[in-house]
Design an enzyme around this catalytic site. Structure first.
Site, PDB file in Angstrom:
ATOM      1  N   ASP A  54      -5.773  -2.164  12.044  1.00 31.19           N
ATOM      2  CA  ASP A  54      -4.973  -2.391  10.847  1.00 31.19           C
ATOM      3  C   ASP A  54      -3.912  -3.449  11.145  1.00 31.19           C
ATOM      4  O   ASP A  54      -3.728  -3.886  12.291  1.00 31.19           O
ATOM      5  CB  ASP A  54      -4.336  -1.080  10.368  1.00 31.19           C
ATOM      6  CG  ASP A  54      -4.105  -1.073   8.860  1.00 31.19           C
ATOM      7  OD1 ASP A  54      -3.986  -2.166   8.261  1.00 31.19           O
ATOM      8  OD2 ASP A  54      -4.034   0.020   8.273  1.00 31.19           O
ATOM      9  N   GLU A 112       0.939   2.412  -0.329  1.00 32.31           N
ATOM     10  CA  GLU A 112       0.995   3.078   0.970  1.00 32.31           C
ATOM     11  C   GLU A 112       2.368   3.619   1.333  1.00 32.31           C
ATOM     12  O   GLU A 112       2.946   4.375   0.545  1.00 32.31           O
ATOM     13  CB  GLU A 112       0.403   2.199   2.070  1.00 32.31           C
ATOM     14  CG  GLU A 112       0.813   0.751   2.100  1.00 32.31           C
ATOM     15  CD  GLU A 112       0.032  -0.029   3.143  1.00 32.31           C
ATOM     16  OE1 GLU A 112      -0.022   0.413   4.307  1.00 32.31           O
ATOM     17  OE2 GLU A 112      -0.535  -1.089   2.801  1.00 32.31           O
TER      18      GLU A 112
END
Length: 754
Positions: free
Chosen positions: A306, A504
């Site tokens: 990520d 998020e």
């Protein structure tokens, strides 16, 4: 942001340039025969092996390097120091049009192809619910809404539509779908999950099949990526970058199944989670990444880190260290999303290989996986954007598909006295709440920016637009953002409330998970008029609406529907039957989080709940139990025997289910039949009533164990008195005991007979 240079960077870059003078690989005009890796008639495995044999260590590490668009440079691409790029959530070309994206992609690719071996670059974006960073794209409902459809075939169609729009930009890979199983709705990525049930989420991996098509090399196919491996939907407190504290058995039972199914479907890439498992960062967990994902599950694609995720491994997320690099690569990560420190990453990894702390075999494995996908995608033969696909972006067909998805995902939570569907011919309709006329709010995060934003950020239809189109020509529709101006002359009021856009970890909700004070005041203002109110919620997760539900006649959860808000109006006005059901358990209040099916908590609405407003049904046709219009305490589950479909389950004392507008006709029935099953030691009675859960009793059906919860029997009993005309029918469950010990029946259907 400035690139943090490492002392070994200059030496590493120089080595790459020197290597270019030492190895001869690409044919010249005098030597025009293609090398094996350049020959599309040869197998992918042969081409990969040949190309790998010609690459220097620097070139191999370049293939493992993924950086953000803002730091892509001509030197990095042309030297082979960078093999892949991406656009983050707020990153777009200066001309945010289809042509602008095509030109950007082709420019990067043209530069990349100048590298010594002519290896094309790979480019990716976050199209988590459509190409949300592109103006004019079709924005589909976020995954939580698609989970509410329980329709894998529809999700596969959406995956293909997204692939067509993304391919039109030249993009090769989509950082989606998220296949996390959400277990705590405080999580800021709840809306990126298809739901709380591993089986449901696994079924929605049809998105992978839709995106990738029958062949990755097709012009309108893209590489799908599932994320985030593994368990990020189960962190303590719903912390986006937190710790999933679970036994391995529970991790495997809850969070691993969707990845197993995605791998079975041939997913091209998997992204690693920022989170930890029992205190250990996933980006460094060789057991899960290599032993479980790659070896046990058989994943042969690209394992991707990520955004800056490897930086966290040594405990200092601000610095990329040698420890970070070797730990991540040795754990099994193939493609490192740096995203800006590519020179330092390159130097660190070169040094780790020379020191023997990262093996050359591990480097070759990573690069082989990356090159395999580039060959399978057809990038060596067709490296540039296919401009014939431009018309796919925002096409009428895709918008119609999105509208269908919005309607299928909308869940009716309350429908007191059959208010829905609303009459199209009402003289006056009042619509309140700024969200009713805001495409940005109804689209949520990952739309024209990472965190999303309010306003007309994309073309499309708002909920207000849909209502105006749904009502009869003579109906007056009044819109008031703050709810002022209503009086009792209005036939109906639709109030739209909900969350403002987020994404998020910035969307993690550690508070009371209630509607905002302004939304609560809006509801109070409109309901005070006495006009029947239908509440429409725009949210990425269940909210605490217990108090508000008591003051409105009907309520629907529209999730984050995207650009085609008219699909919500299709449900409100009955243009499309309501079929959506909850993919998550709906709490009474935030103190119940985490709350999931089977945990023994008293939910406001169970997973699988959803009302199905109808204009009526015959008492003499089979009435499916799960298609109730009213209920308390019920849940639904699939039946295991042939043609059973779904049934009401875990029925206990004081639970009930009701069906509206049941037509008995002019001749009274004599009996009622109920198909039921029980595996309980407890016993009870099913009361058949009319009018309400406390209405007159038509019949009582005693229930004892049938030999199992899926061992179905049909019981027929005479009616105590005979109804005619149209009425409501209720099954009320009367038993004893507490908790699970009081559950005594499952019900599949009922039917009346003369």
């Amino acid at each position: 942001m400035n690139i943090r240079m490492h002392p070994r960077t200059i030496a590493a870059m120089a080595a790459a340039l020197v290597g270019a003078t030492l190895i001869v690989g690409v044919p010249t005009a005098a030597n025009a025969a293609p090398l094996p890796y350049q020959d599309p008639s040869k197998s992918v495995a042969t081409r990969v092996a040949d190309l790998l044999s010609r690459m220097t260590l620097d070139e191999k590490i370049g293939q493992m390097t993924l950086i953000e668009r803002r730091w892509l440079s001509d030197d990095g691409l042309a030297s082979g120091m960078v093999g892949a790029g991406f656009s983050a959530g707020t990153s777009a070309p200066a001309s945010n049009t289809v042509a602008g994206w095509e030109n950007m992609y082709d420019g990067f690719q043209k530069t990349a192809l100048r590298n010594r071996l002519g290896i094309p670059m790979l480019y990716a974006m976050d199209a988590v619910h459509g190409a949300g960073n592109v103006y004019g794209a079709t924005i589909f409902p976020h995954n939580i809404g698609l989970g509410a459809t329980h329709d894998p075939a529809l999700v596969q169609q959406i995956g293909h539509a997204v692939a067509q729009e993304v391919s039109a930009l030249g993009i090769d890979m989509n950082f989606a779908p998220t296949v996390a199983v959400v277990r705590n709705d405080r999580w800021g990525r709840t809306y990126e999950s298809f739901g709380e049930d591993p089986a449901l989420v696994s079924s929605m991996t049809t998105m992978v099949t839709g995106e990738q098509g029958s062949s990755l090399s097709a012009p309108d196919s893209i590489m799908a990526l599932t994320k985030h491996f593994v368990g990020d939907g189960g962190t303590t407190g719903g912390d986006d970058r937190g710790d999933t504290q679970l036994s391995e058995a529970d991790l495997r039972a809850i969070h691993l199944p969707p990845f197993r199914e995605a791998v079975r479907r041939g997913v091209s890439a998997v992204m690693v989670s920022y989170s930890s498992w029992n205190g250990a960062r996933l980006h460094g967990d060789k057991y899960l990444l290599t032993d479980v994902l790659k070896k046990e599950l058989g994943f042969s694609g690209i394992l991707v880190s990520d955004y800056g995720g490897v930086d966290y491994l040594d405990g200092d997320k601000t610095t990329l260290s040698a420890y970070d690099v070797r730990t991540a690569v040795n754990a099994g990560i193939d493609l490192i999303m740096v995203p800006d420190e590519y020179a330092q990453f390159h130097a660190e990894l070169v040094a780790e290989v020379h020191a023997g702390r990262v093996s050359r075999a591990r480097i070759d494995d990573a690069v082989s996986r990356i090159l395999t996908k580039k060959f399978q995608k057809g990038l060596f033969e067709h490296p540039y954007a296919d401009r014939s696909l431009a018309g796919q972006v925002g096409s009428a067909a895709h918008r119609a598909l999105a509208r269908q998805a919005v309607a299928e995902s909308t869940v009716v939570l309350k429908n007191d006295r059959g208010l829905l569907p609303l009459p199209r011919s009402a003289s006056k309709v009042f619509v309140a709440g700024s969200g009713a006329n805001d495409i940005g709010q109804q689209s949520g995060g990952w739309t024209m920016g990472w965190q999303g934003s309010l306003g007309p950020i994309e073309p499309g239809t708002t909920i207000l637009d849909g209502i105006r189109a749904a009502v009869a020509p003579g109906t007056t529709v009044t819109f008031s953002p703050d709810g002022s101006g209503i009086d009792d002359s209005y036939h109906d009021a639709v109030v739209v409330v909900g969350e403002k856009p987020y994404a998020e970890y910035e969307g993690d909700d550690t508070g009371d998970m209630r509607l905002s004070a302004s939304d609560q005041a809006l509801i109070d203002r409109v309901t005070a008029s006495g006009v029947p109110v239908t509440l429409v919620m725009l949210s990425g997760r269940p909210l605490d609406i217990d108090e508000q539900l008591g003051s409105v006649r009907a309520a629907v959860e529209a999730w984050l529907p995207g650009t085609e808000g008219a699909g919500v109006a299709d449900i409100l006005y009955g243009g499309v039957p309501a079929t959506g059901t909850l993919p998550v358990t709906w709490m009474h209040d935030a103190g119940q989080q985490p709350i999931n099916a089977g945990d023994g908590q008293n939910a406001l609405f169970s997973a699988g709940y959803g009302l199905h407003p109808t204009t009526g049904q015959s008492a003499y046709d089979t009435i499916g139990a799960v298609y109730y219009d009213d209920q308390r305490g019920t849940s639904t589950e699939s039946c295991s025997d042939t043609d059973c479909g779904r049934a009401l389950a875990h029925l206990a004392d004081s639970d009930f289910a009701g069906w509206f507008d049941v037509d008995f006709g002019g001749t009274a029935p004599k009996t009622v039949s109920v198909r039921l099953a029980s595996g309980a030691t407890a016993t009870g009675t099913i009361e058949v009533r009319t009018g309400s859960p406390a209405g007159p009793v038509l019949a009582r059906i005693p229930v004892a164990s049938t030999g199992g919860w899926q061992h179905w029997v049909t019981k027929t009993v005479p009616l105590a008195h005979a109804p005619t005309g149209t009425d409501r029918v209720y099954l009320r469950f009367v038993g004893s005991g507490t908790g699970a010990a009081s559950e005594f029946a499952n019900v599949n259907w009922l039917v009346f007979s003369h």
